[in-house]
Design a protein around this motif. Sequence first.
Motif, PDB file in Angstrom:
ATOM      1  N   UNK A  59       0.776  -0.990   0.030  1.00  0.00           N
ATOM      2  CA  UNK A  59       0.077  -0.092  -0.049  1.00  0.00           C
ATOM      3  C   UNK A  59       0.751   1.477  -0.059  1.00  0.00           C
ATOM      4  N   UNK A  60       2.085   1.178   0.681  1.00  0.00           N
ATOM      5  CA  UNK A  60       2.843   2.229   0.690  1.00  0.00           C
ATOM      6  C   UNK A  60       3.472   2.696  -0.602  1.00  0.00           C
ATOM      7  N   UNK A  61       3.890   1.810  -1.457  1.00  0.00           N
ATOM      8  CA  UNK A  61       4.296   2.003  -2.776  1.00  0.00           C
ATOM      9  C   UNK A  61       3.249   2.506  -3.621  1.00  0.00           C
ATOM     10  N   UNK A  62       2.140   2.308  -3.498  1.00  0.00           N
ATOM     11  CA  UNK A  62       1.082   2.507  -4.471  1.00  0.00           C
ATOM     12  C   UNK A  62       0.749   3.903  -3.946  1.00  0.00           C
ATOM     13  N   UNK A  63       0.782   4.086  -2.716  1.00  0.00           N
ATOM     14  CA  UNK A  63       0.433   5.675  -2.457  1.00  0.00           C
ATOM     15  C   UNK A  63       1.405   6.576  -2.902  1.00  0.00           C
ATOM     16  N   UNK A  64       2.478   6.162  -2.775  1.00  0.00           N
ATOM     17  CA  UNK A  64       3.857   6.952  -3.422  1.00  0.00           C
ATOM     18  C   UNK A  64       3.634   7.154  -4.868  1.00  0.00           C
ATOM     19  N   UNK A  65       3.315   6.036  -5.335  1.00  0.00           N
ATOM     20  CA  UNK A  65       3.176   6.125  -7.025  1.00  0.00           C
ATOM     21  C   UNK A  65       1.959   7.099  -7.336  1.00  0.00           C
TER      22      UNK A  65
ATOM     23  N   UNK B  48       2.523  10.421  -9.541  1.00  0.00           N
ATOM     24  CA  UNK B  48       1.818  10.733 -10.974  1.00  0.00           C
ATOM     25  C   UNK B  48       1.265  11.901 -10.735  1.00  0.00           C
ATOM     26  N   UNK B  49       0.713  12.274  -9.817  1.00  0.00           N
ATOM     27  CA  UNK B  49      -0.156  13.574  -9.813  1.00  0.00           C
ATOM     28  C   UNK B  49       0.813  14.727  -9.875  1.00  0.00           C
ATOM     29  N   UNK B  50       1.733  14.637  -9.081  1.00  0.00           N
ATOM     30  CA  UNK B  50       2.579  15.816  -8.976  1.00  0.00           C
ATOM     31  C   UNK B  50       3.389  16.005 -10.282  1.00  0.00           C
ATOM     32  N   UNK B  51       3.752  14.659 -11.071  1.00  0.00           N
ATOM     33  CA  UNK B  51       4.529  15.066 -12.340  1.00  0.00           C
ATOM     34  C   UNK B  51       3.653  15.553 -13.278  1.00  0.00           C
ATOM     35  N   UNK B  52       2.107  15.097 -13.211  1.00  0.00           N
ATOM     36  CA  UNK B  52       1.436  15.781 -14.435  1.00  0.00           C
ATOM     37  C   UNK B  52       1.187  17.182 -13.914  1.00  0.00           C
TER      38      UNK B  52
ATOM     39  N   UNK C 154      13.647   8.455 -13.496  1.00  0.00           N
ATOM     40  CA  UNK C 154      12.125   8.284 -13.683  1.00  0.00           C
ATOM     41  C   UNK C 154      11.944   7.950 -15.230  1.00  0.00           C
ATOM     42  N   UNK C 155      12.728   7.885 -16.079  1.00  0.00           N
ATOM     43  CA  UNK C 155      12.148   7.650 -17.344  1.00  0.00           C
ATOM     44  C   UNK C 155      11.638   6.354 -17.605  1.00  0.00           C
ATOM     45  N   UNK C 156      10.714   6.141 -18.169  1.00  0.00           N
ATOM     46  CA  UNK C 156       9.992   4.812 -18.203  1.00  0.00           C
ATOM     47  C   UNK C 156      10.974   3.837 -18.896  1.00  0.00           C
ATOM     48  N   UNK C 157      11.166   2.671 -18.305  1.00  0.00           N
ATOM     49  CA  UNK C 157      12.195   1.662 -18.589  1.00  0.00           C
ATOM     50  C   UNK C 157      13.433   1.730 -17.973  1.00  0.00           C
ATOM     51  N   UNK C 158      13.570   2.903 -17.274  1.00  0.00           N
ATOM     52  CA  UNK C 158      14.965   3.263 -16.790  1.00  0.00           C
ATOM     53  C   UNK C 158      15.165   2.327 -15.365  1.00  0.00           C
TER      54      UNK C 158
ATOM     55  N   UNK D  65       3.846  11.502 -20.188  1.00  0.00           N
ATOM     56  CA  UNK D  65       3.864  10.059 -20.566  1.00  0.00           C
ATOM     57  C   UNK D  65       5.181   9.441 -20.694  1.00  0.00           C
ATOM     58  N   UNK D  66       6.158  10.159 -20.849  1.00  0.00           N
ATOM     59  CA  UNK D  66       7.484   9.521 -20.416  1.00  0.00           C
ATOM     60  C   UNK D  66       7.966   8.995 -19.274  1.00  0.00           C
ATOM     61  N   UNK D  67       7.344   9.360 -18.289  1.00  0.00           N
ATOM     62  CA  UNK D  67       7.662   8.940 -17.041  1.00  0.00           C
ATOM     63  C   UNK D  67       7.418   7.491 -16.844  1.00  0.00           C
ATOM     64  N   UNK D  68       8.014   6.764 -16.099  1.00  0.00           N
ATOM     65  CA  UNK D  68       7.714   5.342 -15.588  1.00  0.00           C
ATOM     66  C   UNK D  68       7.494   5.350 -14.004  1.00  0.00           C
ATOM     67  N   UNK D  69       6.514   5.284 -13.525  1.00  0.00           N
ATOM     68  CA  UNK D  69       6.268   5.384 -12.186  1.00  0.00           C
ATOM     69  C   UNK D  69       6.647   4.121 -11.418  1.00  0.00           C
ATOM     70  N   UNK D  70       6.937   2.817 -11.639  1.00  0.00           N
ATOM     71  CA  UNK D  70       7.223   1.917 -11.254  1.00  0.00           C
ATOM     72  C   UNK D  70       8.706   1.966 -10.912  1.00  0.00           C
ATOM     73  N   UNK D  71       9.371   2.530 -12.022  1.00  0.00           N
ATOM     74  CA  UNK D  71      10.901   2.934 -12.131  1.00  0.00           C
ATOM     75  C   UNK D  71      11.301   4.053 -11.155  1.00  0.00           C
ATOM     76  N   UNK D  72      10.186   5.029 -10.890  1.00  0.00           N
ATOM     77  CA  UNK D  72      10.451   6.141 -10.084  1.00  0.00           C
ATOM     78  C   UNK D  72      10.284   5.779  -8.883  1.00  0.00           C
TER      79      UNK D  72
END
Length: 601
Positions: A18-24, A28-32, A322-326, A427-434
Motif C-alpha cells: 500500500x505504501x508503494x501504491x500511495x507513493x506512486x 503521478x499527480x505531481x508529475x502531471x 524516472x524515465x519509463x524503462x530506466x 507520458x515518458x515517466x515510468x512510475x514503477x521505475x520512479x
Amino acid sequence: MSNLPSQSNHNVPRSSGAARARDIAFMKEAVERLCLVGEKISGTEAEQQACDYIVSCLEAFGLEARVHKFDAYIGFPTETALTLLGDEHHSLPAVGVAFGAQTASEGMEAVLVHVGRGREADYNGVDARGKIVLVDGIPDYDPAVIALEHGAVGMVFASRNRQRPKMAISPVWGSPASAEELARMARIPIVSIDEADGERLKAKLAESSVRVHLVARHEEGWRTVRMPVCEVAGREPEFVLVGAHYCSWFDGSTDNVASNVLLLALARQLAEHGRPLRYGVRFAWWPGHTQGRYAGSAWYADQFWQDLHDNAILYINVDGNGSRGANIKVARNQTGEISGFSARLLDELAAPIEEPERQWLEQQWRRNEPGIDISRPTRSSDQSFFGIGLSSLQIASMLPLSHVDRNARISGSGGAWWWHSSEETADKVGYEELADDLTIHAQALWRIADAAVIPFDFGVTAHDLLLNLAQFRHEGRGGRIERLIDAVSEFSAEYSRFRARGETLATEEETAPFNRIHLELARQLNPILYQRGDRFAVDPALDSRQLPGLEATLQLKALDERSEPARMLAITLTRQSNRVLHAILTATRIVRRAWEGSLRH
C-alpha cells in the motif's frame, strides 16, 4: 581491467504494498501538475507556478518552506528558424540555443558547409569564412569557439538522434562575476535540428552548393528567480543537502520534473517519520540550471558558504530519474570516499547489470585520467560545492541498451531519445521505475543522516590522488610529484589507523568527533581533487579532470623549458603544487592529532 566498481550498477526489483501504491499515486499527480506548467524557464511566470506548487506540497506535509529570491543571469531562445534556399524554399524544424549570438530579426543568409563534429581537425581544407557551418552532434561550447576562430557566421547542429535538443553553451558556471567571464561567451548564432534533417542537408551538399536562411533570437540577462527550500532538522547541527533543478526545456518530464517530485516524496516520508534523524536533511529545488548553467546552486554555495563548510555532510544530486524503462541504477558524480557505501547499498537492493551495459558506461563516461573510476564527478549536475569541499553522490537511472526508447549517444533522461526535446512529456515517466528510485534514495538518505558513523572512506580518495600523481609523474614534467606522492602515502597510512579506531566506537557521543574529522578531511581533499581555482569561487563550466591544478605538468612537458611560456607555466605549477601539498599535509595533521588525542583510548 575495468575501472567500474563491480557493485555500482544494478537493476532494482519492484516491491509491492500500500505504501508503494500511495507513493506512486502522489508522484503521478505531481508529475502531471508540473508538466502542465510547460517550459519552466527561470525568472518567468512558469517558474512562479512551479515554485508555488512545490511550496504547497511541502506545506501540506506540515513542513515549513522558504523561497529565496535573487537575481541570476538567464538566457533562453525565443525565435528560431532554418530554411533551405533554392528553387523551392524548404523550412526545417529547428530549436534555439541559449548564450550564442542573435541574428537580426529578419535573420541571416549564407552558404552552408559541413565540418563533421566541429573539431579543429574537421576544418582542414574547409573555408568557413562568412559561412554557416553544419556540425554533427549536440550544441556545445568548444565547437562554437572553433567555428568563430575559423570565421564562421552561424552554426547548425544536427543531433545524432530524432530529437532537436535545446541547450545552453555558456562556459560560465553560474552567473558571471565579471565582465571578463561574460566576454568568454561564444557569440555565434546557433540552431539545433534532428539527425534526419542533418542527413538531408549533407546529401544536398554532396550534390551542389547550399544556401540557408537562419533566424536565432533569444533573451539574455539578469532575472529574479525563485529557489524553494525546506529543511527537516536533525538532533545534531550537521545535515545532508539534497538538490534537484526544477527549471526545464519544454515540459521536462524526465529532466527534471520526475526528480523534483522524488524530492517531494522524500520530504513527505521524513515529515511522516515522526522522530528526528541524527542529522538534518535540507532540500533545494535549483533554478537557473537549464537556462543559467547552474546559477541556482552556485548562488546557494556563495550565500551559505560557511554553513555548508561547517555542517554539510554530503551533497546528493537528483537529476534525470524516472524515465519509463530506466531500471538500471548507476552511481555517478560520486567522490571516492562515498563510493563504497553506494556500492554496498545498490548491491543489497538489486542484482548487477549485464556486461554490455557496463561496457557502454565505460565507453561513454570515460574520463581524462587513466584508471580513475568513471563514477567520479564531472563538471556538470549542479556540482557547485567542490570549492567548499563537500562530498558528492548521484544515483542515475538508465534505460537498457536494448530498450526501444534508448539512444546510445545520449546520457540525459536515462539515455532516452526525447531528452531536452518537445517530446519530453508526462507520458515518458515510468512510475514503477520512479518508485524504485525513491526506495534507493530514501535508503541512502536514512543510512547517512541517521548513521552512527558516517560511511566515508578517504582511503579511496587517497587512491584516486595516487593514480593521478602517477600519471603526472609518467607523462608530465615538474610539480614536485614525488614529494606529493610521499605525502599522500603518509596520509593514507595515518588514515588507515584512524579509520580502524572508528570501528570500535559505539555511542553518538563517541562517534560525533570521529564524524566531524571526516568532514574536515573532505574540506581539505575535495577542493584540490575537483577545483583548480579559489575555494570561494567556481571553475568554468568546461570539461576538467581530477587534480586540475596539476594538469600544467602535462602542458609543460611539451614546451621548451627556456621559453617564456614554459617559465610562466612553471610558476603556476609551483603554486598549484604548494596548494595540493598544503591540503594533503593538513589532512594528515588532522588525522594524526585525532589519533594521538581524544580518540586514542
